[in-house]
Motif scaffolding. Structure first.
Motif, PDB file in Angstrom:
ATOM      1  N   ARG A  77      -0.334  -7.507   6.237  1.00 59.73           N
ATOM      2  CA  ARG A  77      -0.644  -6.210   5.624  1.00 59.73           C
ATOM      3  C   ARG A  77      -1.908  -6.295   4.771  1.00 59.73           C
ATOM      4  O   ARG A  77      -2.730  -5.383   4.757  1.00 59.73           O
ATOM      5  CB  ARG A  77       0.545  -5.746   4.766  1.00 59.73           C
ATOM      6  N   ARG A  78      -2.013  -7.405   4.037  1.00 60.02           N
ATOM      7  CA  ARG A  78      -3.192  -7.581   3.191  1.00 60.02           C
ATOM      8  C   ARG A  78      -4.467  -7.642   4.041  1.00 60.02           C
ATOM      9  O   ARG A  78      -5.468  -6.997   3.745  1.00 60.02           O
ATOM     10  CB  ARG A  78      -3.047  -8.867   2.365  1.00 60.02           C
ATOM     11  N   LEU A 110      -4.905  -6.390   7.015  1.00 61.06           N
ATOM     12  CA  LEU A 110      -5.158  -5.071   7.601  1.00 61.06           C
ATOM     13  C   LEU A 110      -5.788  -4.130   6.574  1.00 61.06           C
ATOM     14  O   LEU A 110      -6.695  -3.355   6.899  1.00 61.06           O
ATOM     15  CB  LEU A 110      -3.859  -4.455   8.125  1.00 61.06           C
ATOM     16  N   SER A 111      -5.287  -4.205   5.362  1.00 57.37           N
ATOM     17  CA  SER A 111      -5.858  -3.318   4.340  1.00 57.37           C
ATOM     18  C   SER A 111      -7.294  -3.717   4.025  1.00 57.37           C
ATOM     19  O   SER A 111      -8.119  -2.873   3.711  1.00 57.37           O
ATOM     20  CB  SER A 111      -5.000  -3.330   3.081  1.00 57.37           C
ATOM     21  N   GLN A 112      -7.642  -4.986   4.149  1.00 58.15           N
ATOM     22  CA  GLN A 112      -9.011  -5.430   3.886  1.00 58.15           C
ATOM     23  C   GLN A 112      -9.943  -5.055   5.043  1.00 58.15           C
ATOM     24  O   GLN A 112     -11.139  -4.854   4.849  1.00 58.15           O
ATOM     25  CB  GLN A 112      -9.060  -6.947   3.672  1.00 58.15           C
ATOM     26  N   SER A 113      -9.375  -4.994   6.237  1.00 62.02           N
ATOM     27  CA  SER A 113     -10.221  -4.663   7.396  1.00 62.02           C
ATOM     28  C   SER A 113     -10.614  -3.198   7.403  1.00 62.02           C
ATOM     29  O   SER A 113     -11.547  -2.810   8.104  1.00 62.02           O
ATOM     30  CB  SER A 113      -9.521  -5.027   8.687  1.00 62.02           C
ATOM     31  N   GLY A 114      -9.922  -2.389   6.699  1.00 62.96           N
ATOM     32  CA  GLY A 114     -10.242  -0.974   6.616  1.00 62.96           C
ATOM     33  C   GLY A 114      -9.613  -0.140   7.700  1.00 62.96           C
ATOM     34  O   GLY A 114      -9.797   1.072   7.736  1.00 62.96           O
ATOM     35  N   ARG A 115      -8.948  -0.710   8.609  1.00 64.17           N
ATOM     36  CA  ARG A 115      -8.300   0.067   9.661  1.00 64.17           C
ATOM     37  C   ARG A 115      -6.920   0.480   9.185  1.00 64.17           C
ATOM     38  O   ARG A 115      -6.189  -0.312   8.600  1.00 64.17           O
ATOM     39  CB  ARG A 115      -8.159  -0.759  10.934  1.00 64.17           C
ATOM     40  N   PRO A 116      -6.513   1.703   9.449  1.00 65.62           N
ATOM     41  CA  PRO A 116      -5.175   2.121   9.040  1.00 65.62           C
ATOM     42  C   PRO A 116      -4.091   1.386   9.860  1.00 65.62           C
ATOM     43  O   PRO A 116      -4.322   1.062  11.018  1.00 65.62           O
ATOM     44  CB  PRO A 116      -5.145   3.616   9.309  1.00 65.62           C
ATOM     45  N   LEU A 117      -2.978   1.145   9.220  1.00 63.24           N
ATOM     46  CA  LEU A 117      -1.884   0.425   9.840  1.00 63.24           C
ATOM     47  C   LEU A 117      -1.308   1.183  11.019  1.00 63.24           C
ATOM     48  O   LEU A 117      -0.978   0.616  12.050  1.00 63.24           O
ATOM     49  CB  LEU A 117      -0.782   0.148   8.813  1.00 63.24           C
TER      50      LEU A 117
END
Length: 128
Positions: free
Chosen positions: A110-111, A113-120
């Protein structure tokens, strides 16, 4: 002392409570059956008591043996259940460790993904 018309006089009561006359002593019936009969009866009674006591001892020995066997079976069951419990607790501990690892991995994903900027939601819909 009382005197009767026949000339008899009553004496003091004897130990059994019966009165004697001056002409004839009181006939006191024996308080117990004859001694030989009593000996036979006592022997028979003692024999019955011994037999009853022996039956009781035999019954108690049988119960003791039965209870010892039951105790041994129950002890074996307790030992088996304690081993099963230890095995289950070890398995639960392993599963908790695996769950902790999985939760840490999910948190790390999750961390990232949140850093990549793409929504989950778009990542799960696209399969990755």
């Amino acid at each position: 002392m009382p005197r009767f018309e026949s000339g008899l006089t009553l004496r003091q009561p004897c130990p059994s409570g019966l009165y004697t006359t001056s002409l004839q002593p009181a006939i006191i019936p024996p308080p117990f059956p004859s001694p030989p009969y009593r000996r036979v009866a006592n022997r028979e009674s003692a024999r019955r008591v011994r037999l009853k006591r022996q039956e009781l001892v035999d019954e108690l020995q049988h119960k003791c043996t039965f209870l010892q066997l039951a105790n041994a079976r129950l002890s074996a069951n307790v030992h088996a259940l304690e081993q099963q419990q230890a095995s289950i607790l070890a398995h639960v501990s392993m599963l908790r460790s695996a769950l902790d690892v999985s939760q840490k991995e999910a948190q790390e994903l999750r961390r990232r993904l949140s850093q990549s900027g793409r929504p989950l939601s778009t990542c799960t819909a696209q399969g990755g």
